[in-house]
Scaffold this active site. Structure first.
Site, PDB file in Angstrom:
ATOM      1  N   TRP A  10       0.818  -1.226   0.000  1.00  0.00           N
ATOM      2  CA  TRP A  10       0.000   0.000   0.000  1.00  0.00           C
ATOM      3  C   TRP A  10       0.847   1.270   0.000  1.00  0.00           C
ATOM      4  CZ3 TRP A  10      -4.522  -1.036   4.022  1.00  0.00           C
ATOM      5  CH2 TRP A  10      -5.362  -2.022   3.499  1.00  0.00           C
ATOM      6  N   LYS A  11       2.149   1.128   0.203  1.00  0.00           N
ATOM      7  CA  LYS A  11       3.045   2.292   0.278  1.00  0.00           C
ATOM      8  C   LYS A  11       2.492   3.304   1.303  1.00  0.00           C
ATOM      9  CE  LYS A  11       4.495   1.145  -4.337  1.00  0.00           C
ATOM     10  NZ  LYS A  11       5.034   1.556  -5.628  1.00  0.00           N
ATOM     11  N   HIS A  98      12.852  -2.441  -1.331  1.00  0.00           N
ATOM     12  CA  HIS A  98      11.981  -1.903  -2.373  1.00  0.00           C
ATOM     13  C   HIS A  98      12.709  -0.791  -3.132  1.00  0.00           C
ATOM     14  CE1 HIS A  98       8.716   0.176  -4.377  1.00  0.00           C
ATOM     15  NE2 HIS A  98       8.067  -0.977  -4.300  1.00  0.00           N
ATOM     16  N   SER A 214       3.346  -2.357 -12.073  1.00  0.00           N
ATOM     17  CA  SER A 214       2.136  -2.119 -12.873  1.00  0.00           C
ATOM     18  C   SER A 214       1.338  -3.391 -13.140  1.00  0.00           C
ATOM     19  CB  SER A 214       2.501  -1.410 -14.182  1.00  0.00           C
ATOM     20  OG  SER A 214       3.073  -0.135 -13.902  1.00  0.00           O
TER      21      SER A 214
END
Ligand code: PGA
Length: 253
Positions: A10-11, A98, A214
């Site tokens: 979800w960042k 990340h 994506s």
């Protein structure tokens, strides 16, 4: 057969407890009794406890992960969170390395490796993210970069049963431009071969390698259909249940 594993990263979203509960509840209800795919949610730190409570209330099989952790157990490290704290808040996983932490926060392979060691020692499972930039791909450096990130990221890691690798080409993250299924397959096969050289074939065959960058409902099935693609790490599309749920379901074998 490796069970597919789809995780939502979800960042720094959503931005209120209200929205967190709404999104998580939709995912939890949508995946009720779905045991054919492993699913995990990785919210921002302040919402981990809230999500842990929600998951327990629903007796959900969805697992919880943190998005980062520090290398020390406790002490004077203002603003940091230890692996043990993540475990204590109900996390099974932590995402490390990340690309946003590598490129925006300047984390090195050596620092990420320290985090991997600390997280594994505490009992967390690690999702180690690796991936090349566009310049590296165009300069035919993809395999060299992946090799370096795997070798240095896993230095001193003795065995891989608590490890997941996420291949996330930097140029595909948040850009709407996913790797083609063939590009993903080639990179995943390379990573698995390299892990096999380092840890032996059984460990390489058992290793879950997620694709990230994506992933959307309309490309999930072909990406997850590649023989070495064992799931997905999903950013933007994980923020809407009606996009995340079909991606998870694309992992049903
Ligand atoms: P994206 O992000 O799905 O929005 O490209 C993936 C990730 O950063 O893990």
């Amino acid at each position: 057969m490796r069970k597919k594993f789809v995780a939502g990263n979800w960042k720094m979203n959503p931005t209120s407890a209200h929205d967190v509960v709404r999104l998580a509840t939709e995912v939890i209800v949508g995946l009720k009794d779905e045991g054919r795919v492993t699913a995990a949610l990785c919210p921002p730190f302040p919402y981990l406890g809230l999500l842990d409570t929600l998951l327990k209330q629903h007796k959900s099989q969805v697992l919880l992960g943190g998005q980062n952790c520090y290398i020390e157990k406790d002490g004077a490290f203002t603003g940091e969170v230890s692996p043990a704290m993540l475990l204590d808040t109900g996390c099974k996983y932590v995402i490390l390395g990340h690309s946003e932490r590598r490129h925006k926060m300047g984390e090195s392979d050596a620092f990420i490796n320290q985090k991997v060691g600390a997280a594994l020692a505490a009992g967390l499972e690690v999702i180690l993210c690796i991936g090349e930039t566009l310049a590296e791909r165009e300069g035919n450096q993809t395999e060299a970069v992946l090799d370096r990130q795997v070798t240095q990221g896993l230095a001193d890691v003795k065995e891989l049963s608590k490890l997941v690798i996420a291949y996330e080409p930097v140029w595909a993250i948040g850009t709407g431009k996913n790797a083609t299924p063939q590009q993903a397959q080639d990179a995943h096969a390379f990573i698995r071969r390299r892990v096999g050289q380092l840890y032996g074939d059984p460990a390489a065959q058992a290793l879950i390698i997620q694709y990230g960058g994506s992933v959307k409902p309309d490309n999930a099935a072909t990406l997850l259909g590649q023989p070495d693609v064992d799931g997905a790490l999903v950013g933007g599309a994980a923020l809407k249940a009606d996009q995340f749920l079909p991606i998870v379901r694309a992992g049903i074998l």
